[in-house]
Design an enzyme around this catalytic site. Sequence first.
Site, PDB file in Angstrom:
ATOM      1  N   ARG A 147       0.819  -1.145   0.071  1.00 17.70           N
ATOM      2  CA  ARG A 147      -0.105   0.044   0.143  1.00 17.70           C
ATOM      3  C   ARG A 147       0.972   1.056   0.101  1.00 17.70           C
ATOM      4  NH1 ARG A 147      -4.124   2.222   4.769  1.00 17.70           N
ATOM      5  NH2 ARG A 147      -2.037   3.247   5.361  1.00 17.70           N
ATOM      6  N   TYR A 159      -2.962  11.206   6.822  1.00 15.77           N
ATOM      7  CA  TYR A 159      -3.419   9.688   6.863  1.00 15.77           C
ATOM      8  C   TYR A 159      -2.071   8.909   6.354  1.00 15.77           C
ATOM      9  CZ  TYR A 159      -4.817   5.252   6.865  1.00 15.77           C
ATOM     10  OH  TYR A 159      -4.908   3.765   6.901  1.00 15.77           O
ATOM     11  N   ASP A 220      -5.266   3.778   0.142  1.00  9.63           N
ATOM     12  CA  ASP A 220      -6.399   4.152   0.906  1.00  9.63           C
ATOM     13  C   ASP A 220      -6.882   5.617   0.978  1.00  9.63           C
ATOM     14  OD1 ASP A 220      -8.237   4.251   2.841  1.00  9.63           O
ATOM     15  OD2 ASP A 220      -6.971   2.861   4.450  1.00  9.63           O
ATOM     16  N   HIS A 222      -9.359   6.813   2.864  1.00 13.88           N
ATOM     17  CA  HIS A 222      -9.696   7.003   4.020  1.00 13.88           C
ATOM     18  C   HIS A 222     -10.954   7.886   4.071  1.00 13.88           C
ATOM     19  CE1 HIS A 222      -8.425   6.376   8.271  1.00 13.88           C
ATOM     20  NE2 HIS A 222      -8.057   5.347   7.659  1.00 13.88           N
ATOM     21  N   GLU A 246      -9.065   2.150  -1.933  1.00 16.47           N
ATOM     22  CA  GLU A 246      -9.820   1.946  -0.584  1.00 16.47           C
ATOM     23  C   GLU A 246     -10.702   2.901  -0.048  1.00 16.47           C
ATOM     24  OE1 GLU A 246      -7.271   0.192   2.212  1.00 16.47           O
ATOM     25  OE2 GLU A 246      -8.828   0.418   3.925  1.00 16.47           O
ATOM     26  N   GLU A 272     -14.061  -1.199   5.965  1.00 14.06           N
ATOM     27  CA  GLU A 272     -13.621  -1.620   7.319  1.00 14.06           C
ATOM     28  C   GLU A 272     -14.378  -1.201   8.258  1.00 14.06           C
ATOM     29  OE1 GLU A 272      -9.659   0.247   6.585  1.00 14.06           O
ATOM     30  OE2 GLU A 272     -10.321   1.862   8.078  1.00 14.06           O
ATOM     31  N   ARG A 293     -13.812  -5.103   2.672  1.00 14.65           N
ATOM     32  CA  ARG A 293     -12.866  -5.035   3.712  1.00 14.65           C
ATOM     33  C   ARG A 293     -13.200  -5.532   5.254  1.00 14.65           C
ATOM     34  NH1 ARG A 293      -8.288  -4.167   4.409  1.00 14.65           N
ATOM     35  NH2 ARG A 293      -8.201  -2.034   4.979  1.00 14.65           N
ATOM     36  N   GLU A 349      -4.680  -7.744   4.777  1.00 14.93           N
ATOM     37  CA  GLU A 349      -3.831  -6.523   5.119  1.00 14.93           C
ATOM     38  C   GLU A 349      -3.093  -7.257   6.396  1.00 14.93           C
ATOM     39  OE1 GLU A 349      -5.839  -3.243   6.768  1.00 14.93           O
ATOM     40  OE2 GLU A 349      -4.441  -1.881   6.646  1.00 14.93           O
ATOM     41  N   TRP A 412     -11.840  11.588   8.502  1.00  9.98           N
ATOM     42  CA  TRP A 412     -10.663  11.202   8.749  1.00  9.98           C
ATOM     43  C   TRP A 412     -10.564   9.734   8.144  1.00  9.98           C
ATOM     44  CZ3 TRP A 412      -7.888   7.287  11.175  1.00  9.98           C
ATOM     45  CH2 TRP A 412      -6.462   7.601  11.351  1.00  9.98           C
TER      46      TRP A 412
HETATM   47  C1  CS2 Z   1      -6.501   2.039   7.962  1.00 10.67           C
HETATM   48  C2  CS2 Z   1      -6.955   1.494   9.304  1.00 10.67           C
HETATM   49  O1  CS2 Z   1      -5.725  -0.162   7.567  1.00 10.67           O
HETATM   50  C3  CS2 Z   1      -6.245   0.567   7.129  1.00 10.67           C
HETATM   51  O2  CS2 Z   1      -6.959   0.417   6.045  1.00 10.67           O
HETATM   52  O3  CS2 Z   1      -7.928   2.515   7.447  1.00 10.67           O
HETATM   53  O4  CS2 Z   1      -5.488   1.811   9.808  1.00 10.67           O
HETATM   54  C4  CS2 Z   1      -7.628   2.456  10.226  1.00 10.67           C
HETATM   55  O5  CS2 Z   1      -7.157   4.039  10.107  1.00 10.67           O
HETATM   56  C5  CS2 Z   1      -7.589   2.178  11.587  1.00 10.67           C
HETATM   57  O6  CS2 Z   1      -7.870   0.853  11.782  1.00 10.67           O
HETATM   58  C6  CS2 Z   1      -8.496   3.240  12.554  1.00 10.67           C
HETATM   59  O7  CS2 Z   1      -8.561   2.434  13.621  1.00 10.67           O
HETATM   60 MG    MG Z   2      -8.402   1.640   5.426  1.00  9.68          MG
END
Ligand code: CS2
Ligand code: MG
Length: 412
Positions: A147, A159, A220, A222, A246, A272, A293, A349, A412
């Site tokens: 990634r 991020y 990602d 985010h 993502e 996620e 995810r 991941e 975020w």
């Molecule tokens: C992220 C995570 O791994 C990922 O794809 O989006 O690190 C995420 O920021 C954290 O799980 C938040 O708790």
């Molecule tokens: Mg993520």
Amino acid sequence: MTIDKAEVILTSPDRNFVTLKITTADGLTGLGDATLNGRERAVVSYLADHVVPLLLGRDESRIEDTWQFLYRGAYWRRGPVTMAAIAAVDMALWDIKGKRAGMPVYQLLGGASRTGLLAYGHASGKDLPELFDSVRDHQEQGYRAIRIQTGVPGLKAVYGIASQASDAFGGEARYDHEPARRGSLPMEEDWDTRSYLRHLPGVFEAVRNEFGPELPLLHDGHHRMTPIEAAKLGKALEPYDLFWLEDCTPAENQEALRLVRRHTTTPLAIGEILNTVWDFKDLIREQLIDYVRGAVTHMGGISALKKTLDYAAMFQIKSGMHGPTDISPVGMAAAMHLGLAIHNFGIQEYMRHGAKTDSVFRQSFTWENGMLHPGDEPGLGVELDVDEAGKYPYEQAYLPYNRLADGTVHDW
Ligand code: CS2
Ligand code: MG
């Protein structure tokens, strides 16, 4: 056998983890992960105050019935706290069932569909030289899929990349794999989508030029883009052949992805922060995504995520289970057993936990040539050292949050 004891263990070796430990009348134990990054104590209370009393005296073998009882019996359904708590019970009961059978959990799920699980790691850098070093470092660790997250000119903290050492963190740099920082207040970061969109395609072009066409690359977003911004980015990244883009838009607006899909063939990974098969229903049925995810830990356990992934399989959608360090070694083991068994595994991941975490959780998975395998110990293959766990009391932790230049709070 009946369940004799259920304990909730909150420990903070390198970061906070919530673990449920179930013990049967004849002394077998099972572990489940219920960690909800930054909101850990809400799940501790849900489990200890409301679920543990219901487990005592129940038949350990009735995994599906216990799931339905906890889910439907509460009346109030879904949501991250509820589903993390149910997930922990489900995982612990699968762990016990495996130990009872003398088999690793993946055998009980149908046996191995592959020899190992392709995993991706997180390379990041504030600029290209730092990013390239990070990619090379991951390749040296064996990663065969990576990634890519990068700093954006003009923004202080972004991020997914290590930030500068800061007094707020005792002079340490803050890395994306430990985004929830222990402290009494969340960290504030800045964000500008237009700068990000201008900058990112050039980064992928440079990475492709440096590392060639073969290496699977992921990114990602985010949850930071509007639908049309995400569509624009997906289209701009097409020449660089991403494995996936993502969370390009906020997860609540699922219709957004119809618009994104109309404009780009960049594969999309979502979910996620989703918690149930119903959150994924339309995304899967309308084929708006390519990878699910969801994590075992946040989707109500192995039983529930398997149903979601079986449904996804009918639409050629694959797994891409969430696996940052806020999924505990128990949750990671559950993901590996499930990933090994299902037909439609995509990628896992995988971020290494710290040494203290590894001292609390004894693990039996293997990591070789960029592939994970859960190992062949009966159950999930993870044991928790209660004495070690006791050395690391809970510490309040918060994820950071974003503000735009004019002060508006952003995703975020
Ligand atoms: C992220 C995570 O791994 C990922 O794809 O989006 O690190 C995420 O920021 C954290 O799980 C938040 O708790
Ligand atoms: Mg993520």
